[in-house]
Design an enzyme around this catalytic site. Structure first.
Site, PDB file in Angstrom:
ATOM      1  N   HIS A   1       0.804  -1.219   0.000  1.00 62.34           N
ATOM      2  CA  HIS A   1       0.000   0.000   0.000  1.00 62.34           C
ATOM      3  C   HIS A   1       0.835   1.266   0.000  1.00 62.34           C
ATOM      4  O   HIS A   1       0.291   2.361  -0.106  1.00 62.34           O
ATOM      5  CB  HIS A   1      -0.899  -0.001   1.244  1.00 62.34           C
ATOM      6  CG  HIS A   1      -0.127  -0.127   2.520  1.00 62.34           C
ATOM      7  ND1 HIS A   1       0.339  -1.335   2.974  1.00 62.34           N
ATOM      8  CD2 HIS A   1       0.297   0.802   3.414  1.00 62.34           C
ATOM      9  CE1 HIS A   1       0.993  -1.148   4.112  1.00 62.34           C
ATOM     10  NE2 HIS A   1       0.987   0.122   4.385  1.00 62.34           N
ATOM     11  N   CYS A   2       2.176   1.144   0.135  1.00 66.82           N
ATOM     12  CA  CYS A   2       3.006   2.337   0.297  1.00 66.82           C
ATOM     13  C   CYS A   2       4.062   2.512  -0.785  1.00 66.82           C
ATOM     14  O   CYS A   2       4.046   3.490  -1.526  1.00 66.82           O
ATOM     15  CB  CYS A   2       3.697   2.309   1.663  1.00 66.82           C
ATOM     16  SG  CYS A   2       2.578   2.553   3.057  1.00 66.82           S
ATOM     17  N   ILE A   3       4.996   1.568  -0.878  1.00 68.85           N
ATOM     18  CA  ILE A   3       6.204   1.786  -1.682  1.00 68.85           C
ATOM     19  C   ILE A   3       5.903   2.042  -3.158  1.00 68.85           C
ATOM     20  O   ILE A   3       6.491   2.939  -3.758  1.00 68.85           O
ATOM     21  CB  ILE A   3       7.185   0.601  -1.525  1.00 68.85           C
ATOM     22  CG1 ILE A   3       7.473   0.351  -0.039  1.00 68.85           C
ATOM     23  CG2 ILE A   3       8.486   0.897  -2.259  1.00 68.85           C
ATOM     24  CD1 ILE A   3       8.019   1.527   0.712  1.00 68.85           C
TER      25      ILE A   3
ATOM     26  N   ILE B   1       3.308   3.366  -4.411  1.00 72.26           N
ATOM     27  CA  ILE B   1       2.313   4.426  -4.586  1.00 72.26           C
ATOM     28  C   ILE B   1       2.760   5.760  -4.000  1.00 72.26           C
ATOM     29  O   ILE B   1       2.740   6.794  -4.673  1.00 72.26           O
ATOM     30  CB  ILE B   1       0.970   3.998  -3.949  1.00 72.26           C
ATOM     31  CG1 ILE B   1       0.433   2.763  -4.674  1.00 72.26           C
ATOM     32  CG2 ILE B   1      -0.040   5.138  -3.987  1.00 72.26           C
ATOM     33  CD1 ILE B   1      -0.817   2.187  -4.058  1.00 72.26           C
ATOM     34  N   ASP B   2       3.197   5.759  -2.744  1.00 75.01           N
ATOM     35  CA  ASP B   2       3.435   7.012  -2.035  1.00 75.01           C
ATOM     36  C   ASP B   2       4.428   7.951  -2.714  1.00 75.01           C
ATOM     37  O   ASP B   2       4.198   9.169  -2.757  1.00 75.01           O
ATOM     38  CB  ASP B   2       3.890   6.726  -0.601  1.00 75.01           C
ATOM     39  CG  ASP B   2       2.799   6.071   0.229  1.00 75.01           C
ATOM     40  OD1 ASP B   2       1.688   5.877  -0.309  1.00 75.01           O
ATOM     41  OD2 ASP B   2       3.053   5.748   1.398  1.00 75.01           O
TER      42      ASP B   2
END
Length: 424
Positions: free
Chosen positions: A264-266, A268-269
């Site tokens: 959910h992070c790497i 996308i963020d």
């Protein structure tokens, strides 16, 4: 004005992988917690003691219910809350920036049901400026004044799903408010259940700090992914290179290559930061864009390497039976968000390979518009497959046992040290 007291009521908007563990930590210190969720099915499951999050069991939910937790889809329930924490998803939109529709909708619901003097905290990951430029105007739209009618802050989530070492309470919490008083109110709230709270100078600094954390990982993963490719071409063992470099006790942090990045992070963020830089300043954040290009190319590289390995034993990838092991984005959890296994499967299918999968945490895999059932018998599948590809190294996998039964074993995670196993 609402004081921080023992009888505080908190509403957590969004009861997913961020919001539900957060609610649990609040319950453990005696706060009255309302878990607000728009999906009625999720609300019914939670109030019935059933968990849908890897890190919490049904027993954990039962304990929370006994502590006074309740889930609700009724916006009116927010009117009792002294503190409201927004933990809704911010996926990528078509233009590469964050899709803020869930944040805007949640904030609108809060604005219509806001208790006077309440503290509102956004935890959703987004670009710098969202709290001040998007959330604050929505809360103020009906004439409510910040500093009198409500207080607003930002505190980025730092959840590490499946971690045995870091959870809500022992992971330092960054907090930045629209005003110093808002910062202090939000920080004092988190100090009820988080060991270390770090006060930031403002909301934008807190928002940017979260993006820097994940951009750092994104760029360094891309570095070792690119090194893995040219080390292979040069006849250098990248895993031995990493092992040697990692012995340095200062100035180096170990990162390892793989079939791509997921979660959910790497993946996308960093795009949020790149999007905001380009939109606001008119130039590119080149490190992020290059890292994205490299990491996004890894599934195709896995397919190419697998094709070469099969060719070496006289088999074409077209028509070969390929067993994929581990389809989640990280080990020992069931979460498949942005898993690199999905683009790997797409690449192999485009090359006409016959793919199957096994994952101890996933019974049915929804991939590329279709659904695959987990192989019924792993040993039989290993023996019948032309190649076995390890995409996620779950701890329950006995890699020696797997290697003994596979005709060709391609380990994209470097988990096996055997000479007869091909590694990325």
């Amino acid at each position: 004005m609402t004081d921080i007291d023992e009888q505080q009521t908190v509403a957590v908007i969004g009861q997913g992988y961020v919001g539900l563990p957060l609610a649990q930590a609040m319950c453990d210190v005696g706060l009255r917690v309302i878990g607000f969720e728009i999906a009625d099915r999720t609300v019914q499951a939670l109030n019935g003691g059933r968990s849908h999050v890897d890190d919490l069991s049904d027993n954990d939910i039962a304990t929370m219910l006994g502590q006074g937790y309740r889930a609700s889809s009724d916006p009116a329930s927010l009117r009792d809350a002294d503190v409201i924490v927004i933990c809704v998803p911010t996926p990528l939109s078509d233009d590469g920036g964050p899709d803020l529709r869930a944040v805007e909708a949640a904030t609108g619901t809060v604005a219509r049901n806001l208790k006077p003097g309440a503290t509102v905290i956004l935890e959703s990951t987004t670009y710098p400026g969202t709290t001040d430029d998007v959330v604050l105007p929505i809360l103020s739209a009906e004439g409510a004044e910040h500093g009198t009618d409500f207080y607003l802050g930002y505190s980025p989530e730092r959840v590490d799903p499946g971690s045995a070492h870091y959870g809500i309470t022992n992971t330092p919490k960054l907090v930045g408010g629209v005003s110093p008083e808002a910062t202090e109110r939000a920080a004092s709230f988190y100090e009820r259940f988080v060991d270390t709270v770090v006060r930031m100078s403002g909301t934008k600094e807190a928002e940017a700090a979260k993006l820097l954390e994940n951009t750092y990982r994104h760029v360094n993963i891309a570095l070792v992914n690119e090194m893995a490719r040219f080390c292979h071409d040069l006849g250098i063992d990248i895993w031995e290179v990493i092992r040697g470099a990692a012995t340095k006790p200062f100035g180096f942090q170990k990162f390892t290559p793989g079939p791509g990045v997921g979660g959910h992070c790497i993946p996308i963020d960093p795009n949020y930061l790149s999007f905001q830089v380009k939109k606001t300043l008119g130039y590119q954040f080149r490190f992020v864009e290059l890292a994205q290009e490299i990491n996004n190319s890894m599934p195709a590289y896995v397919g190419s390497r697998l094709g070469d390995l099969l060719n070496d034993v006289g088999k074409p990838l077209n028509g070969s039976k390929i067993l994929l092991l581990g389809v989640t984005y990280k080990p020992n959890i069931a979460d498949q968000r942005e898993s690199p296994a999905i683009p790997v499967a797409k690449v192999l299918r485009e090359k006409k390979a016959d793919i199957s999968f096994h994952d101890p945490h996933v019974e049915r895999w929804h991939v590329n518009g279709g659904t695959l059932d987990r192989v019924a018998d792993l040993e039989t599948a290993l023996q019948e497959s032309d190649a076995v590809v390890l995409l996620q190294g779950h701890s329950s996998y006995d890699l020696n046992w797997i290697a003994d039964r596979a005709k060709l074993f391609f380990d994209t995670r470097g988990s096996s040290g055997r000479d007869d196993v091909h590694r990325l």
